[in-house]
Write a protein that holds these residues in place. Structure first.
Motif, PDB file in Angstrom:
ATOM      1  N   VAL A  43      -6.459  62.191  44.081  1.00 51.59           N
ATOM      2  CA  VAL A  43      -7.231  61.789  45.099  1.00 51.59           C
ATOM      3  C   VAL A  43      -7.327  60.220  45.064  1.00 51.59           C
ATOM      4  O   VAL A  43      -7.327  59.315  46.073  1.00 51.59           O
ATOM      5  CB  VAL A  43      -8.429  62.541  45.182  1.00 51.59           C
ATOM      6  CG1 VAL A  43      -9.605  61.576  45.965  1.00 51.59           C
ATOM      7  CG2 VAL A  43      -8.472  63.859  45.807  1.00 51.59           C
ATOM      8  N   CYS A  44      -7.855  59.543  43.911  1.00 51.28           N
ATOM      9  CA  CYS A  44      -8.128  58.334  43.850  1.00 51.28           C
ATOM     10  C   CYS A  44      -6.664  57.317  43.871  1.00 51.28           C
ATOM     11  O   CYS A  44      -6.623  56.323  44.583  1.00 51.28           O
ATOM     12  CB  CYS A  44      -8.270  58.063  42.452  1.00 51.28           C
ATOM     13  SG  CYS A  44     -10.160  58.378  41.854  1.00 51.28           S
ATOM     14  N   ALA A  45      -5.532  58.134  43.344  1.00 51.38           N
ATOM     15  CA  ALA A  45      -4.283  57.001  43.705  1.00 51.38           C
ATOM     16  C   ALA A  45      -3.951  57.122  45.285  1.00 51.38           C
ATOM     17  O   ALA A  45      -3.658  56.178  45.614  1.00 51.38           O
ATOM     18  CB  ALA A  45      -3.367  57.864  42.759  1.00 51.38           C
ATOM     19  N   ASP A  46      -4.338  58.301  45.896  1.00 55.27           N
ATOM     20  CA  ASP A  46      -3.962  58.365  47.254  1.00 55.27           C
ATOM     21  C   ASP A  46      -4.966  57.557  48.063  1.00 55.27           C
ATOM     22  O   ASP A  46      -4.392  56.796  48.964  1.00 55.27           O
ATOM     23  CB  ASP A  46      -4.021  59.872  47.629  1.00 55.27           C
ATOM     24  CG  ASP A  46      -3.658  59.852  49.095  1.00 55.27           C
ATOM     25  OD1 ASP A  46      -2.378  60.292  49.605  1.00 55.27           O
ATOM     26  OD2 ASP A  46      -4.683  60.136  50.163  1.00 55.27           O
ATOM     27  N   LEU A  47      -6.114  57.572  47.900  1.00 61.59           N
ATOM     28  CA  LEU A  47      -7.244  56.443  48.573  1.00 61.59           C
ATOM     29  C   LEU A  47      -6.741  55.045  48.219  1.00 61.59           C
ATOM     30  O   LEU A  47      -6.832  54.393  49.171  1.00 61.59           O
ATOM     31  CB  LEU A  47      -8.571  56.908  48.386  1.00 61.59           C
ATOM     32  CG  LEU A  47      -8.915  58.249  48.752  1.00 61.59           C
ATOM     33  CD1 LEU A  47     -10.419  58.572  48.260  1.00 61.59           C
ATOM     34  CD2 LEU A  47      -8.873  58.198  50.188  1.00 61.59           C
ATOM     35  N   ILE A  48      -6.409  54.979  47.158  1.00 55.34           N
ATOM     36  CA  ILE A  48      -6.002  53.392  46.767  1.00 55.34           C
ATOM     37  C   ILE A  48      -4.979  52.751  47.690  1.00 55.34           C
ATOM     38  O   ILE A  48      -4.834  52.010  48.088  1.00 55.34           O
ATOM     39  CB  ILE A  48      -5.776  53.193  45.439  1.00 55.34           C
ATOM     40  CG1 ILE A  48      -7.260  53.183  44.546  1.00 55.34           C
ATOM     41  CG2 ILE A  48      -5.120  51.679  44.983  1.00 55.34           C
ATOM     42  CD1 ILE A  48      -6.956  53.669  43.247  1.00 55.34           C
ATOM     43  N   HIS A  49      -3.859  53.949  47.617  1.00 58.33           N
ATOM     44  CA  HIS A  49      -2.639  53.485  48.295  1.00 58.33           C
ATOM     45  C   HIS A  49      -2.836  53.240  49.857  1.00 58.33           C
ATOM     46  O   HIS A  49      -2.365  52.396  50.462  1.00 58.33           O
ATOM     47  CB  HIS A  49      -1.725  54.705  48.233  1.00 58.33           C
ATOM     48  CG  HIS A  49      -0.200  54.491  48.897  1.00 58.33           C
ATOM     49  ND1 HIS A  49       0.477  53.751  48.921  1.00 58.33           N
ATOM     50  CD2 HIS A  49       0.167  55.326  50.258  1.00 58.33           C
ATOM     51  CE1 HIS A  49       1.576  53.822  49.708  1.00 58.33           C
ATOM     52  NE2 HIS A  49       1.428  54.770  50.591  1.00 58.33           N
ATOM     53  N   LYS A  50      -3.665  54.258  50.429  1.00 59.38           N
ATOM     54  CA  LYS A  50      -4.148  54.031  51.790  1.00 59.38           C
ATOM     55  C   LYS A  50      -4.921  52.708  52.238  1.00 59.38           C
ATOM     56  O   LYS A  50      -4.692  52.176  53.057  1.00 59.38           O
ATOM     57  CB  LYS A  50      -4.882  55.227  52.293  1.00 59.38           C
ATOM     58  CG  LYS A  50      -4.000  56.674  52.444  1.00 59.38           C
ATOM     59  CD  LYS A  50      -4.697  57.820  52.511  1.00 59.38           C
ATOM     60  CE  LYS A  50      -3.646  59.227  52.780  1.00 59.38           C
ATOM     61  NZ  LYS A  50      -4.405  60.643  52.779  1.00 59.38           N
ATOM     62  N   ALA A  51      -5.726  52.714  51.224  1.00 65.05           N
ATOM     63  CA  ALA A  51      -6.616  51.253  51.254  1.00 65.05           C
ATOM     64  C   ALA A  51      -5.666  50.129  51.307  1.00 65.05           C
ATOM     65  O   ALA A  51      -5.800  49.181  52.326  1.00 65.05           O
ATOM     66  CB  ALA A  51      -7.699  51.074  50.229  1.00 65.05           C
ATOM     67  N   GLU A  52      -4.438  50.068  50.543  1.00 65.23           N
ATOM     68  CA  GLU A  52      -3.484  48.967  50.434  1.00 65.23           C
ATOM     69  C   GLU A  52      -2.714  48.823  51.968  1.00 65.23           C
ATOM     70  O   GLU A  52      -2.672  47.685  52.348  1.00 65.23           O
ATOM     71  CB  GLU A  52      -2.526  49.247  49.295  1.00 65.23           C
ATOM     72  CG  GLU A  52      -2.929  48.922  48.082  1.00 65.23           C
ATOM     73  CD  GLU A  52      -2.092  49.504  46.849  1.00 65.23           C
ATOM     74  OE1 GLU A  52      -1.192  50.264  47.241  1.00 65.23           O
ATOM     75  OE2 GLU A  52      -2.477  49.369  45.815  1.00 65.23           O
ATOM     76  N   ILE A  53      -2.400  49.992  52.464  1.00 66.69           N
ATOM     77  CA  ILE A  53      -1.934  50.062  53.876  1.00 66.69           C
ATOM     78  C   ILE A  53      -2.675  49.517  54.813  1.00 66.69           C
ATOM     79  O   ILE A  53      -2.387  48.529  55.581  1.00 66.69           O
ATOM     80  CB  ILE A  53      -1.370  51.506  54.190  1.00 66.69           C
ATOM     81  CG1 ILE A  53      -0.263  52.021  53.269  1.00 66.69           C
ATOM     82  CG2 ILE A  53      -0.974  51.646  55.445  1.00 66.69           C
ATOM     83  CD1 ILE A  53       0.211  53.358  53.434  1.00 66.69           C
ATOM     84  N   LEU A  54      -4.117  49.907  54.749  1.00 71.73           N
ATOM     85  CA  LEU A  54      -5.132  49.355  55.841  1.00 71.73           C
ATOM     86  C   LEU A  54      -5.116  47.824  55.542  1.00 71.73           C
ATOM     87  O   LEU A  54      -5.585  47.059  56.629  1.00 71.73           O
ATOM     88  CB  LEU A  54      -6.101  50.354  55.823  1.00 71.73           C
ATOM     89  CG  LEU A  54      -6.074  51.471  56.176  1.00 71.73           C
ATOM     90  CD1 LEU A  54      -7.355  52.283  55.902  1.00 71.73           C
ATOM     91  CD2 LEU A  54      -5.496  51.820  57.612  1.00 71.73           C
ATOM     92  N   LYS A  55      -5.176  47.354  54.629  1.00 70.80           N
ATOM     93  CA  LYS A  55      -5.479  46.116  54.396  1.00 70.80           C
ATOM     94  C   LYS A  55      -4.257  45.115  54.834  1.00 70.80           C
ATOM     95  O   LYS A  55      -4.104  43.992  55.504  1.00 70.80           O
ATOM     96  CB  LYS A  55      -5.629  45.683  52.692  1.00 70.80           C
ATOM     97  CG  LYS A  55      -5.596  44.124  52.263  1.00 70.80           C
ATOM     98  CD  LYS A  55      -5.548  43.881  50.873  1.00 70.80           C
ATOM     99  CE  LYS A  55      -5.457  42.448  50.457  1.00 70.80           C
ATOM    100  NZ  LYS A  55      -4.248  41.987  50.947  1.00 70.80           N
ATOM    101  N   GLU A  56      -3.113  45.597  54.542  1.00 69.69           N
ATOM    102  CA  GLU A  56      -1.921  44.904  55.232  1.00 69.69           C
ATOM    103  C   GLU A  56      -1.971  45.058  56.834  1.00 69.69           C
ATOM    104  O   GLU A  56      -1.337  44.292  57.521  1.00 69.69           O
ATOM    105  CB  GLU A  56      -0.582  45.624  54.716  1.00 69.69           C
ATOM    106  CG  GLU A  56      -0.303  45.468  53.346  1.00 69.69           C
ATOM    107  CD  GLU A  56       0.649  46.279  52.860  1.00 69.69           C
ATOM    108  OE1 GLU A  56       1.587  47.119  53.712  1.00 69.69           O
ATOM    109  OE2 GLU A  56       1.294  46.284  51.636  1.00 69.69           O
ATOM    110  N   ASP A  57      -2.659  45.981  57.136  1.00 70.93           N
ATOM    111  CA  ASP A  57      -2.828  46.041  58.745  1.00 70.93           C
ATOM    112  C   ASP A  57      -4.134  45.178  59.287  1.00 70.93           C
ATOM    113  O   ASP A  57      -4.424  45.261  60.601  1.00 70.93           O
ATOM    114  CB  ASP A  57      -2.928  47.511  59.171  1.00 70.93           C
ATOM    115  CG  ASP A  57      -1.777  48.451  59.129  1.00 70.93           C
ATOM    116  OD1 ASP A  57      -0.630  47.903  58.986  1.00 70.93           O
ATOM    117  OD2 ASP A  57      -1.881  49.601  59.128  1.00 70.93           O
ATOM    118  N   GLY A  58      -4.516  44.635  58.507  1.00 72.72           N
ATOM    119  CA  GLY A  58      -5.926  43.662  58.772  1.00 72.72           C
ATOM    120  C   GLY A  58      -7.182  44.119  58.687  1.00 72.72           C
ATOM    121  O   GLY A  58      -8.114  43.876  59.053  1.00 72.72           O
ATOM    122  N   GLU A  59      -7.290  45.380  58.211  1.00 73.12           N
ATOM    123  CA  GLU A  59      -8.515  46.050  58.009  1.00 73.12           C
ATOM    124  C   GLU A  59      -9.414  45.465  56.720  1.00 73.12           C
ATOM    125  O   GLU A  59      -9.181  45.478  55.515  1.00 73.12           O
ATOM    126  CB  GLU A  59      -8.640  47.638  57.713  1.00 73.12           C
ATOM    127  CG  GLU A  59      -9.746  48.263  57.574  1.00 73.12           C
ATOM    128  CD  GLU A  59     -10.674  48.220  58.587  1.00 73.12           C
ATOM    129  OE1 GLU A  59     -11.635  47.499  58.294  1.00 73.12           O
ATOM    130  OE2 GLU A  59     -10.340  48.888  59.674  1.00 73.12           O
TER     131      GLU A  59
END
Length: 452
Positions: A43-59
């Motif tokens: 869960v931690c690894a998955d949420l960190i990866h998704k946060a990285e994707i959203l940061k790249e999208d400007g979140e």
């Protein structure tokens, strides 16, 4: 009961999938404590990866967490463990803010985090007792993690709605069912999916004038209706529920908005499932009034779309005045209605329409707006009846009519070889009209052209 193996195979992040498979193997072999630890790690690894994707999208809300992770990953970072512990404590709060989980899912995952600590640190229990989770308990945590986080892409409810509106309101919008389902149903969380369908239902029903949209509200509503119809094919229950949420607002809407909603959604079962009887009765009265009204011009397109619903048996049952009002229309208006929705129901009306042709120009209008649009749904008997009615009315023999007949021949190719036999019979009756016969014979290639 959830099929865990099937869910494990659908984990969104391929880098996290091995961790989840290992957690599942631990659960299956009875190592419940290890399964819980690995589930939380995934869960931690998955949420960190998704946060990285959203940061790249400007979140912006994802930036702090990603920067902390990058700082912990730097070579020689002496405080890396403490940084990651801080991330572990805050990751669920940030995930909720990013709309990756909702409040209830966050509470369930917080329980997983606490149980992970009990599994990894036995001294946390009083008197030195070991935490002994059961296999069912480990399974429940794995099921929650899969359903809440692991099988979903990094989609956010708010962002998904914004993206959906941008797509549909684009002046160059082209409806693509495959893309629509992939982008806004398959790759979003169930809660976001419901918001998208509800959003489409609201605009399709109420024809809302959004100041941020450049296309006319009627065009936007028509596009949203296309989307809603596709969503209903994928999930009829969800579409019905979403339409029901706005049915009361339709009752209070402007009569023109109500009629437009009927025109664009009248063939959708979810539409009728949600309408109060009072509004259905009002629709029936409106249809009856339109049918009886005297007009000097053509039937408006919106009203023609409403009358075109007569081809739907369920709508004829819901609005008993519709069929009589349709047949009472002037023949030209009936042709305009038929052109809205070519259908076997309307194909049966074509011979009667041709019988009412009153001039050469009118014959061309009938051929163009009613006969040719319905050619693709004609049966052999229907084709015979149309040709017979065409032959029997001498007002159908204007200068342009042979050309329309050649088009009709080409448009009835679905009838196969038997079509040619019907047309040859018809052409034999035309032999004495040499110019007309020759033009049709030449266009169809069925018989030799005669000498003038």
């Amino acid at each position: 009961m959830l099929d865990l193996e099937e869910r494990v195979s659908r984990v969104f992040n391929p880098d996290v999938r091995p961790l989840v498979r290992e957690a599942h193997r631990c659960y299956a072999s009875g190592a419940a404590r290890a399964a819980i630890v690995l589930t939380w790690t995934a869960v931690c690894a998955d949420l960190i990866h998704k946060a990285e994707i959203l940061k790249e999208d400007g979140e912006s809300d994802a930036r702090g967490l990603v920067e902390d992770v990058e700082r912990a990953q730097q070579p020689g970072q002496a405080d890396a463990v403490n940084i990651m512990l801080g991330i572990e404590r805050s990751v669920l709060d940030i995930a909720e803010k990013l709309e990756l989980v909702d409040r209830t899912q966050k509470m369930q995952l917080e329980r997983l985090r606490e149980d992970r600590h009990l599994c990894a640190h036995p001294s946390l229990r009083p008197l030195g007792e070991l935490f002994e989770p059961t296999a069912e308990y480990a399974r429940a945590h794995l099921a929650v993690a899969l359903e809440a986080v692991l099988v979903h892409p990094p989609s956010q409810g708010r962002k998904i709605l914004e993206s959906f509106m941008v797509q549909v309101a684009d002046p160059a919008f082209t409806f693509d069912a495959q893309y629509l389902g992939y982008a806004f149903l398959d790759r979003v969380r169930p809660s976001a999916r419901a918001k998208v369908v509800q959003f489409a239902a609201k605009f399709a029903l109420l024809q809302i004038d959004d100041p941020h949209v450049t296309i006319p509200p009627g065009m936007l509503a028509d596009r949203m209706a296309l989307c809603l119809r596709h969503f209903a094919e994928r999930d009829a229950a969800l579409a019905t529920d979403c339409v029901a949420r706005h049915a009361d607002r339709l009752v209070k809407a402007d009569p023109a908005v109500q009629l437009a909603a009927l025109a664009r959604l009248g063939d959708l079962p979810a539409f009728w499932a949600c309408l109060p009887e009072a509004l259905i009765a009002q629709f029936n009265a409106r249809v009856e009034g339109i049918g009886k009204a005297e007009r000097t011009g053509a039937l408006p397109a919106q009203e023609a779309k409403v009358f075109a619903l007569v081809a739907n048996a369920e709508v004829r049952t819901a609005l008993p005045a519709l069929e009589g009002a349709f047949t009472a229309l002037h023949v030209s208006d009936r042709c305009r209605v038929i052109g809205q929705r070519p259908n076997p129901y309307f194909a049966a009306h074509l011979p009667g329409v041709l019988e009412e042709v009153g001039s050469f120009d009118h014959g061309q209008f009938v051929a163009r707006t009613a006969v040719l649009p319905c050619a693709g749904v004609l049966t052999l008997d229907g084709l015979r009846a149309v040709l017979r009615a065409w032959w029997d009315n001498d007002q159908c023999w204007g200068r342009a009519m042979p050309g329309y007949l050649v088009e009709l021949y080409a448009a009835t190719a679905h009838l196969g070889a038997q079509r040619d036999a019907v047309w040859r019979e018809y052409l034999e009756e035309l032999r004495e009209f040499t110019p007309t016969f020759n033009e049709i014979a030449r266009g169809t290639g069925l018989l030799e052209v005669q000498a003038d």
